[in-house]
Each structure stands twice: as C-alpha cells, then as structure tokens.
Write an enzyme that holds these catalytic residues in place. Structure first.
Site, mmCIF file in Angstrom:
data_model
loop_
_atom_site.group_PDB
_atom_site.id
_atom_site.type_symbol
_atom_site.label_atom_id
_atom_site.label_comp_id
_atom_site.label_asym_id
_atom_site.label_seq_id
_atom_site.Cartn_x
_atom_site.Cartn_y
_atom_site.Cartn_z
ATOM 1 N N ASP A 151 -9.498 -3.160 1.906
ATOM 2 C CA ASP A 151 -9.550 -2.571 3.238
ATOM 3 C C ASP A 151 -10.949 -1.990 3.376
ATOM 4 O OD1 ASP A 151 -9.485 -0.458 5.270
ATOM 5 O OD2 ASP A 151 -7.322 -0.766 5.337
ATOM 6 N N HIS B 43 -11.641 1.739 2.896
ATOM 7 C CA HIS B 43 -11.114 2.418 1.720
ATOM 8 C C HIS B 43 -12.101 2.624 0.587
ATOM 9 C CE1 HIS B 43 -6.612 1.652 2.765
ATOM 10 N NE2 HIS B 43 -7.293 2.203 3.746
ATOM 11 N N ASP C 154 -10.390 4.110 10.903
ATOM 12 C CA ASP C 154 -9.730 2.971 11.542
ATOM 13 C C ASP C 154 -10.159 2.756 12.990
ATOM 14 O OD1 ASP C 154 -7.999 1.677 9.524
ATOM 15 O OD2 ASP C 154 -7.115 3.671 9.364
ATOM 16 N N HIS D 109 -8.351 -6.253 4.780
ATOM 17 C CA HIS D 109 -7.972 -5.439 5.934
ATOM 18 C C HIS D 109 -9.288 -5.063 6.590
ATOM 19 C CE1 HIS D 109 -3.638 -3.830 5.072
ATOM 20 N NE2 HIS D 109 -3.683 -5.126 5.280
ATOM 21 N N ASP E 239 -6.865 -4.248 10.255
ATOM 22 C CA ASP E 239 -6.153 -2.982 10.076
ATOM 23 C C ASP E 239 -6.950 -1.841 10.697
ATOM 24 O OD1 ASP E 239 -4.549 -0.914 9.343
ATOM 25 O OD2 ASP E 239 -5.002 -0.993 7.203
ATOM 26 N N LYS F 54 -7.002 2.615 -2.248
ATOM 27 C CA LYS F 54 -7.567 3.514 -1.246
ATOM 28 C C LYS F 54 -8.365 4.609 -1.938
ATOM 29 C CE LYS F 54 -6.204 6.095 2.799
ATOM 30 N NZ LYS F 54 -5.334 6.043 3.960
ATOM 31 N N TRP G 176 0.861 -1.179 0.000
ATOM 32 C CA TRP G 176 0.000 0.000 0.000
ATOM 33 C C TRP G 176 0.898 1.230 0.000
ATOM 34 C CZ3 TRP G 176 -0.268 3.887 3.843
ATOM 35 C CH2 TRP G 176 -1.127 4.944 3.488
ATOM 36 N N GLU H 270 -3.042 -2.936 -2.381
ATOM 37 C CA GLU H 270 -4.149 -2.321 -1.637
ATOM 38 C C GLU H 270 -4.485 -0.921 -2.157
ATOM 39 O OE1 GLU H 270 -3.335 -1.787 2.534
ATOM 40 O OE2 GLU H 270 -5.378 -1.139 2.988
ATOM 41 N N ASP I 249 -12.044 7.108 6.631
ATOM 42 C CA ASP I 249 -11.226 5.923 6.922
ATOM 43 C C ASP I 249 -10.607 6.071 8.310
ATOM 44 O OD1 ASP I 249 -9.677 3.650 6.649
ATOM 45 O OD2 ASP I 249 -8.132 4.622 5.440
HETATM 46 C C1 RNT Z 1 -3.747 2.845 4.959
HETATM 47 C C2 RNT Z 1 -3.832 1.397 4.658
HETATM 48 C C3 RNT Z 1 -2.678 0.580 5.131
HETATM 49 C C4 RNT Z 1 -2.227 0.967 6.517
HETATM 50 C C5 RNT Z 1 -1.231 0.049 7.137
HETATM 51 C C6 RNT Z 1 -0.573 0.670 8.314
HETATM 52 O O1 RNT Z 1 -4.904 3.521 4.718
HETATM 53 O O2 RNT Z 1 -5.010 0.878 5.152
HETATM 54 O O3 RNT Z 1 -2.991 -0.760 5.039
HETATM 55 O O4 RNT Z 1 -3.290 1.098 7.389
HETATM 56 O O5 RNT Z 1 -0.377 -0.401 6.195
HETATM 57 ZN ZN ZN Z 2 -5.254 -1.230 5.104
#
Ligand code: RNT
Ligand code: ZN
Length: 419
Positions: A259, A262, A296, A286, A326, A228, A187, A226, A294
């Site tokens: 993810d 994302h 998290d 993820h 993640d 985003k 990523w 990955e 996003d």
């Molecule tokens: C970032 C991505 C990525 C990170 C990690 C730390 O938006 O999701 O995967 O969160 O690599």
């Molecule tokens: Zn991620």
C-alpha cells in the site's frame, strides 16, 4: 474540425514522434487495455459497509469529510460503482470487504459469514463484467480492540482466525465462479499506542495465527498480506510491519501487498518491486496517496505513481502485479474521486508503457550517462496525452475533462438527493 478529428490527428502525430524513439503506441494501448484495476468498493460509502449500519470506523483508519451523497445501501453502492466504471476505460475488477456482504437484514457475525452472503455480488459481477477480489475485515467490530489475530486472548484470536478462514473460503468460491482467482487481502490493524513490553510476543502469535489460517489450500484464491507503518491511536507499534510480512511472504510464498501509504514518506515503493518479484510469487498493490501520513487522498498522476508504474513495466511484470486502489476521500464527490484516481493510475501505466526503454537500455549498456539522462527528460514531454485521449476514444469513455459535467449531472440527479 470535430472533437474526434482533433483527437485522431493529434494521435497520428504523437505516434510518429514515439516511433522516432522506437516506441509502438498501438502496442502500448493494447497492453493498457489489458490492465484491470481492482476498484475498491469502499470509496463510495466511506468504508461503512452493510453490517452494523451506524457503527463507527475503527482500526486506526480514518475517512475525513462529509460531502453529501454517500452510498447508504448495497443498491446505491452498486449504482455508484457502475457510474464510476462508465468513465474509466477498460475492464476492471471490484474489491469487496467482508462487511459489504448482502446480509439482507440478517445479523451475521464475522465468524459466521458464508459464500451465500456474496452470491448476489457474484451474480452482479458477472452481469457487469467485473471480477471480484476480497478482503477480510478486522476493524469496526466490538471485538476489534487493538489486537485481533495477534491477541494473546485465545477466544478473541480464534474468533478472528475463524473470520479470516471463512473469508478465504468465500474468496475461493468467488474465484471459482468467475473462473479467475480472487485476490484475498489480509490487513489487520493490530498494534499499540505505546511501545509494548515485548514486540516479539505479538509477532509470534500473528505468525501462528497465519499458519493456521493458511493451512487449507485453495486453487481459486490467492492470499495477499498487507503491512502497515502505523495506525491512528496505534502509533508506536504495528504487529504486521513490512519486515514481518516480507519475511513471512518470502518464507511461505505469499503475496505481499504494497500500500503506497504504508511506508515512511520518503521511502520509494517503486524500488521494492524488483526485489519482491525475485522472492515472492506476485505483488498486490494498494495505490493510494499519503499526505504527511497515510491520509488516503485520491490518487493523482504524481512522481510516486509514475515511478511505481514504470518499475512494473521495466520488470515486464504486468502479469505478476495486481493493481488495486485504496483511498477514501469524503470531502469531494465520491464518484469523481473514483474516476480521478483510476484514470490517474492508468495514465501512469500508459506513460510507463510509452517509455523509450530500448534506447535507454542501449545508452546504459554503452555507458552513455548523459544520453540516458537526456532521453529520460525528453520522454517526459513526448505527446503521451494524445495517446491517452485516443485510448479513451477507442474504449468508448469520455475524452479529457468531459466526464466532469457528466458526474455533476449524476450528482444533481442522484447522489445529492440522498439525505
Ligand atoms: C488500511 C489498509 C487497508 C484498508 C482497507 C479498507 O490502512 O490500507 O487496506 O485501507 O482494507
Ligand atoms: Zn491498503
């Protein structure tokens, strides 16, 4: 009645209820027991790593909160991960970022990293029965800027190409050592705050960089890419968008990482599973929880996660889907965050495995729409919690909320003392 007797009796009753709709609870527990999560190492230390201690987190990602007790050293991180693992049923993997190498005070730039910097992790993983996965790291570095692999500046681009090639090499050595391929996630944050004059240009460069990076074939690692939607400070354009990586993955047979934070917030990630499985080799997840962006947040058992797990089980694709976590929350006890998110993810898969799918499909074949809908609704309140409790009991981890007090004790004894 002892707590154990209560759990067992509740389980027996639940097993009968499920059997009535054609579901074998023991089989579901057995399958759940085989599902290894790839625990992200970066929840315990707010994505800091051990490279430039004190450097700030860049790349458009952000950790909010400053709850005391962050892991500051490799020893503390390992201790925290083992603690978290002791509350999560089953056998799990650990996903490391390149910045988490055991550099032992040596200054190792990203284009100099080698497998030896991860030798102690490989030993540790073996000792604790945790297989490793890996991630290249484009962020939090003086050369990160807004563009890395998609940078028109050849010197900077080559620096990151070299970094990523080395990360594949490291992943391959990890995979070989553990006798199971390491998943290597790529990523990068590349993008821009305002709309660029050419969106195409940077995507062309990224495609070329990826081709160069992937030129070496390895047997003990698997490449995951990955996408985003946007990063903080990079809101208008992301070079590695979903369309970009989906196209690249389908064309070059690479694994696309989904993810769950994302995408546009109303977009269903669950719906993507069956399409990806047709055109790309495997899927990397993820699992995260976006709130308005996003963000998290710690994963909880919500509709998004339940839908996602259900789709994977309905596709019978547990062997083609890798479930990584993640998220990073620094506002609460970080070990607690690991445990809550991991257990929630496992619960979602258990629920999916307990779905009376044969009966639902029979109704569907017979065009019985009401019956299908009614059973889907009834399935929501079948006694799956009793099966979950039994699973935890069998796996030797705390049942129900009893891990709360244990994490509080670890906080009092260990993490609260980190000043
Ligand atoms: C970032 C991505 C990525 C990170 C990690 C730390 O938006 O999701 O995967 O969160 O690599
Ligand atoms: Zn991620």
């Amino acid at each position: 009645m002892t707590k154990e007797t209560v759990i067992k009796q509740a389980f027996e009753i639940a097993a009968e209820r499920y059997a009535a709709v054609g579901v074998d609870v023991n089989k579901a527990m057995e399958q759940l027991g085989k599902l290894s999560l790839s625990l992200h190492c970066w929840q315990a230390d707010d994505v800091t790593g051990f490279e430039n201690q004190g450097g700030s987190l860049t790349g458009g990602i952000q950790v909010t909160g400053n709850y005391p007790g962050r892991a500051r050293t490799i020893e503390e991180l390992r201790q925290d991960i083992l603690k978290a693992k002791s509350f999560i049923p089953g056998t799990h993997r650990l996903s490391l970022h390149e910045t988490y190498g055991d550099f032992q005070g040596e200054r190792v730039d990203r284009n100099e990293v080698e497998p030896r910097h991860f030798a102690s992790w490989m030993e540790w993983g073996k000792e604790h029965n945790m297989k490793l996965d890996f991630n290249s790291t484009s962020f939090s570095h003086p050369k990160s800027g807004n563009l890395t692999l998609a940078n028109p500046d050849k010197a900077i681009r080559d620096f990151w190409i070299e970094h990523t090639k080395r990360c594949r090499w490291i992943s391959n050595e990890m995979g070989k050592a553990q006798g199971d391929p390491a998943m290597m996630n790529l990523w990068i944050h590349d993008g821009s705050k305002e709309v660029p004059a050419s969106r195409l240009r940077y995507r062309q460069i990224l495609e070329q960089s990826l081709d160069e990076i992937f030129a070496t074939k390895y047997d003990w690692m698997k490449d995951c890419i990955e996408a985003k939607l946007f990063g903080i400070g990079l809101e208008s354009y992301t070079v590695g968008s979903y369309d970009f990586y989906l196209g690249y993955g389908a064309k070059k047979q690479k694994i696309v990482t989904l993810d769950t934070g994302h995408f546009h917030l109303t977009e269903s990630i669950a719906d993507k599973v069956s399409a990806l499985l047709l055109f790309t080799p495997e899927i990397m997840l993820h699992v995260s929880r976006p709130i308005r962006w996003d963000s998290d947040h710690v994963v909880i058992l919500n509709d998004d996660v339940m839908d996602l797990a259900r789709e994977i089980i309905r596709c019978d694709a547990l062997d083609r889907v890798h479930v990584g976590l993640d998220y990073f929350d620094a506002t609460i006890n970080r070990i607690g965050a690991y445990v809550v998110g991991s257990r929630a993810t496992q619960k979602a898969f258990l629920l999916a495995l307990l779905e009376p799918i044969q009966l639902l499909r029979q109704y569907e074949d017979e065009d019985k729409g009401f019956e299908r809908l009614a059973l889907q609704e009834e399935a929501k309140s079948l006694p799956w919690g009793a099966v979950w409790d039994m699973f935890c009991l069998q796996q030797g981890v705390p049942v129900g909320e009893s891990f709360i007090a244990e994490i509080e004790k670890y906080e009092a004894d260990v993490t609260s003392k980190r000043k």
